[in-house]
Structure formats: C-alpha cells, structure tokens
Write a protein that holds these residues in place. Structure first.
Motif, short mmCIF file in Angstrom:
data_model
loop_
_atom_site.label_atom_id
_atom_site.label_comp_id
_atom_site.label_asym_id
_atom_site.label_seq_id
_atom_site.Cartn_x
_atom_site.Cartn_y
_atom_site.Cartn_z
N PHE A 34 19.11 82.73 23.83
CA PHE A 34 18.09 83.77 23.94
C PHE A 34 18.64 84.97 24.70
O PHE A 34 18.45 86.12 24.31
N PHE A 86 20.28 93.50 33.97
CA PHE A 86 19.51 94.33 34.89
C PHE A 86 20.33 95.53 35.34
O PHE A 86 19.85 96.67 35.31
N LYS A 104 20.83 98.23 32.65
CA LYS A 104 19.66 99.06 32.43
C LYS A 104 19.43 99.99 33.62
O LYS A 104 19.18 101.18 33.47
N HIS A 146 21.91 102.82 33.70
CA HIS A 146 21.64 103.80 32.64
C HIS A 146 20.49 104.71 33.01
O HIS A 146 20.58 105.94 32.88
N ARG A 151 18.06 110.08 37.68
CA ARG A 151 18.12 110.27 39.13
C ARG A 151 19.48 110.76 39.54
O ARG A 151 20.24 110.03 40.16
N TYR A 209 16.79 101.41 25.39
CA TYR A 209 17.57 102.36 26.20
C TYR A 209 19.05 102.37 25.82
O TYR A 209 19.74 103.37 25.95
N LEU A 237 10.23 97.59 25.67
CA LEU A 237 9.36 98.10 26.72
C LEU A 237 10.09 99.19 27.50
O LEU A 237 11.22 99.01 27.94
N PRO A 286 11.57 101.30 30.31
CA PRO A 286 12.00 100.78 31.62
C PRO A 286 11.04 101.12 32.77
O PRO A 286 10.80 100.28 33.64
N PHE A 287 10.48 102.34 32.77
CA PHE A 287 9.57 102.68 33.86
C PHE A 287 8.27 101.88 33.77
O PHE A 287 7.68 101.52 34.80
N GLU A 307 8.11 98.90 32.57
CA GLU A 307 8.50 97.55 33.00
C GLU A 307 8.40 97.45 34.52
O GLU A 307 7.92 96.44 35.06
N GLU A 315 8.75 109.83 45.42
CA GLU A 315 10.04 110.52 45.34
C GLU A 315 9.79 111.96 44.94
O GLU A 315 9.26 112.24 43.87
N ASP A 342 8.56 105.08 39.76
CA ASP A 342 9.90 105.65 39.66
C ASP A 342 10.91 104.52 39.74
O ASP A 342 10.55 103.38 40.05
N LEU A 343 12.17 104.86 39.53
CA LEU A 343 13.20 103.83 39.37
C LEU A 343 13.31 102.89 40.56
O LEU A 343 13.51 101.69 40.41
N ARG A 344 13.15 103.42 41.78
CA ARG A 344 13.46 102.60 42.95
C ARG A 344 12.30 101.74 43.43
O ARG A 344 12.40 101.14 44.49
N GLU A 363 12.84 95.86 41.25
CA GLU A 363 13.76 95.39 40.22
C GLU A 363 12.99 94.42 39.33
O GLU A 363 12.64 93.32 39.77
N PRO A 364 12.71 94.83 38.07
CA PRO A 364 11.87 93.99 37.21
C PRO A 364 12.52 92.65 36.92
O PRO A 364 13.74 92.55 36.76
N PHE A 423 13.28 89.14 34.78
CA PHE A 423 13.59 88.88 33.39
C PHE A 423 12.46 88.09 32.74
O PHE A 423 11.93 87.19 33.35
N ALA A 424 12.14 88.42 31.50
CA ALA A 424 11.18 87.61 30.76
C ALA A 424 11.93 86.43 30.18
O ALA A 424 12.57 86.54 29.14
N THR A 425 11.91 85.29 30.89
CA THR A 425 12.69 84.14 30.46
C THR A 425 12.04 83.48 29.26
O THR A 425 10.85 83.63 29.01
#
Lengths: 97, 261
Positions: free
Chosen positions: A29, A81, A84, A87, A93, B16, B38, B40-41, B43, B170, B189-191, B194-195, B197-199
């Motif tokens: 997966f 992770f 992404k 990127h 940023r 992305y 999805l 990223p933001f 997520e 920010e 925002d990005l920071r 940390e999302p 993982f969808a296992t």
C-alpha cells in the motif's frame, strides 16, 4: 521449563504468519506512490525482500524480520512526509528556507 | 466546557508531486488520468482537528466532519480524511464538468450553509489550494458567516472555557497572536502540524464511517453563473542562460549597462 503447550505454539505461528502478511500488504500500500514506479520497481523488490526470507524457522528470527519490516513502514512514511513538506515549503514559504 | 463541533473543509487537487500539464487551448490544466489527492494545507487542517480531540478529550470534541465540494471522485479524498480520524464526511456533489465553476465565493457559500446546518463551532480550512492558490475561501467564509477568523495559523490553543481560541498566525516578518471568539474560522499554514499517515487498516475502517452527499441547491447555491472566468494558463518563460563575469569591476559595469544601479 515445560515445553510450550501445543495450542500456543500453533497459534503463535499462525499469528506470526498473519502479521507477516499484514506487513506485506501495508508495504504494498505504501509503495503505490514510490517515485521510481510501483509495478516496475517497488513491487518486484518488495516481493524479493519477503521471499528472500522464506527460509526462516525460529520465532526469534521471524520476529527480527518483522521488526525490520515495521521499521521500513516507518521509514517510508517519514520519506513521504518529508517529500511533501519540503515541496510545500519550497513553493510557499520562502521565509523558512 | 461544552463540547466542540469541528468542520474540516477540504479540496481535491492535482497531486503535489505531479507537474501540471496545460490543456489544449490553454484555458486550464489537463487533469485527465492524473492522480488527484487531498490538498496538503487541508490535510494539515484535518490533522489539527484530530489533534485537538486527542489533546482535549473525546468528550470535549464531540464531532469532526470532513467537508468537500467536488465531483463524485472527491469521496476518495474524504475517505483519507476519515482515515486520519474524522468521524463523518459530507460531500457536496457537482458534476465532473461543473467542477471549474466552483470558485472561492461559491465554495465559501456552500461551507457556510453546511457549517450552519451541522452547527459547527470551528471551521478549519487550508489557507489555499495548491492548484488555484487563491487564499480567499476561508476569509470569504468568515465574512459570510459573520464569524471571527484566524488565517495562516501556525499554532492553535483552545481557551479554558472553550469560548475562544488563541491562534499564532504567520504574517510577513514573523508571527502574530490573536484571540478569536468561537464560533470561528481558522485556516492552516505549513507549520501548524505534521499530518499523520492514513494507514491501510485505518482506510479500511474509514469505509464504514458515514459519508453524506448533498447538492449545491441544498444550500441554496446556484453554480450557473460564476463570477470568475479563467482566460488563460501559461507555462512560466523558460529560464535564459546567465552570463559569467570575470571580476567585480566587470560585474559593476554589467549592472550599470543593464541600468540596475
């Protein structure tokens, strides 16, 4: 120490087999997004990695191999992770670079 | 503290990692056969909602609903959000061909309708989508609902009484801390986090979680006359080679030549 009961010995081996299969499916997966290709690169290598360990006999060896597979799962998740994150950071940023 | 109901608005965008290809005629991006996932933001938004529940407790965050407006395939995006920890999903379905008609204002109207109906206390969105890069939907949403907003959040803390949130934003040149009364709109925002993982096991479990489907008319939104029209999409100009100069004097001379100094 008395030898393990027959039931636990059998359960242990089926439980281990189930865990190995579970890890194989999980890694498959995770490999879908592998940049070098799923069908051509990732899947054959994953298959070889698992069949290469086919001969393992003792529970200890099998558990060691299972931990290696679990470690690979974490490595792949970390890789995706970071890919992404870097990127999006590069794209959005500049102040963080 | 009364329990919070959080809505995570998400968008299905071109993955992305893929380079966008311009459609024939130059009026859009060619998405045929391309992997879409999805945003990223968004997520990060779903992750924040799940983390708030983990931090405050299941009784303090009673409902996390993942929302999206898009074609039927957007269900996959919502399943990812469900696998990350949302309780249920809500898809406002539009035909594949009508998807370009979804612009920030119409999407904001849809989310506003859903937020009111689902009685959300916090709506979390990504600050912008990586395909359109508008950075407007969250702000418009707050305006439509008359709620406070905290955009480009890099840290979210729910106040003791559950009546306000303290958000670090920010901004150019640093961070700004604001306190917003609930209900409110937050964009990520990005920071922020940390999302996760969808296992695979979570994705299997997510198939059993409820996914409701609605139409734009259900929220009184008519997509027939979008205000924005996409005229042209172009690749950026190819990078021209640069000149190498021998020393500082020739560099200064070149700059003077180009009228840069």
């Amino acid at each position: 120490m008395p030898p393990p009961a027959a039931s636990t010995a059998v359960a242990s081996s089926t439980a281990l087999r189930y865990r190995v299969k579970q890890l194989y499916k999980q890694l498959l997966f995770l490999g879908r997004d592998w940049p070098q290709g799923y069908e051509t690169y990732f899947r054959p290598r994953l298959h070889k990695a698992f069949t290469g360990q086919r001969q393992l006999e003792t529970e200890d060896e099998i558990r060691k191999a299972i931990s290696r597979a679990e470690y690979m799962v974490k490595e792949l998740e970390a890789f995706y992770f970071l890919k992404k994150y870097r990127h999006v950071k590069r794209a959005y940023r500049e102040d963080l670079l | 503290m009364t329990s919070l109901r959080i809505m995570c608005a998400t968008k299905r965008v071109l993955d992305y990692a893929l380079k966008p290809r311009i459609a024939k005629g130059g009026a859009g991006v060619d998405l045929t056969g391309q992997k879409q996932s999805l945003n990223p933001f968004c997520e990060i938004g779903v992750e924040e909602a799940v983390r708030l529940r983990e931090k405050l407790g299941k009784d303090k965050v009673s409902d996390i609903v993942a929302f999206s407006a898009g074609p039927p395939k957007a269900q996959d995006t919502l399943r990812t959000a469900l696998a990350m920890g949302a309780d249920r999903a809500l898809l406002v379905e539009v035909a594949e061909s009508d998807t370009p008609k979804l612009e920030p204002l119409s999407v904001a109207k849809l989310i506003a309708g859903a937020a009111k109906e689902e009685k959300a206390d916090i709506v979390i969105l990504g600050k912008q989508a990586i395909d359109t890069d508008n950075n407007q939907t969250g702000q418009m949403l707050a305006g439509l609902l008359g709620w406070g907003q905290a955009t480009c959040a890099s840290k979210v803390e729910v106040g003791e009484g559950g009546k306000e949130v303290k958000v670090e934003r920010e901004v150019d040149g640093g961070t700004e801390t604001v306190e917003v009364k609930l209900p409110c709109v937050i964009t990520t925002d990005l920071r922020l986090n940390e999302p996760r993982f969808a296992t695979l096991p979570n994705i299997m479990k997510a198939k059993k979680k409820p996914l409701a489907k609605k139409k734009p008319q259900d929220y009184g939104v008519d997509l027939a006359n979008p205000r924005l029209k996409l005229l042209k999409v172009e690749e950026p100009p190819t990078r021209q080679g640069g000149d190498k100069v021998a020393d500082v004097d020739s560099l200064v001379a070149k700059l003077k030549e180009l009228k840069a100094i």
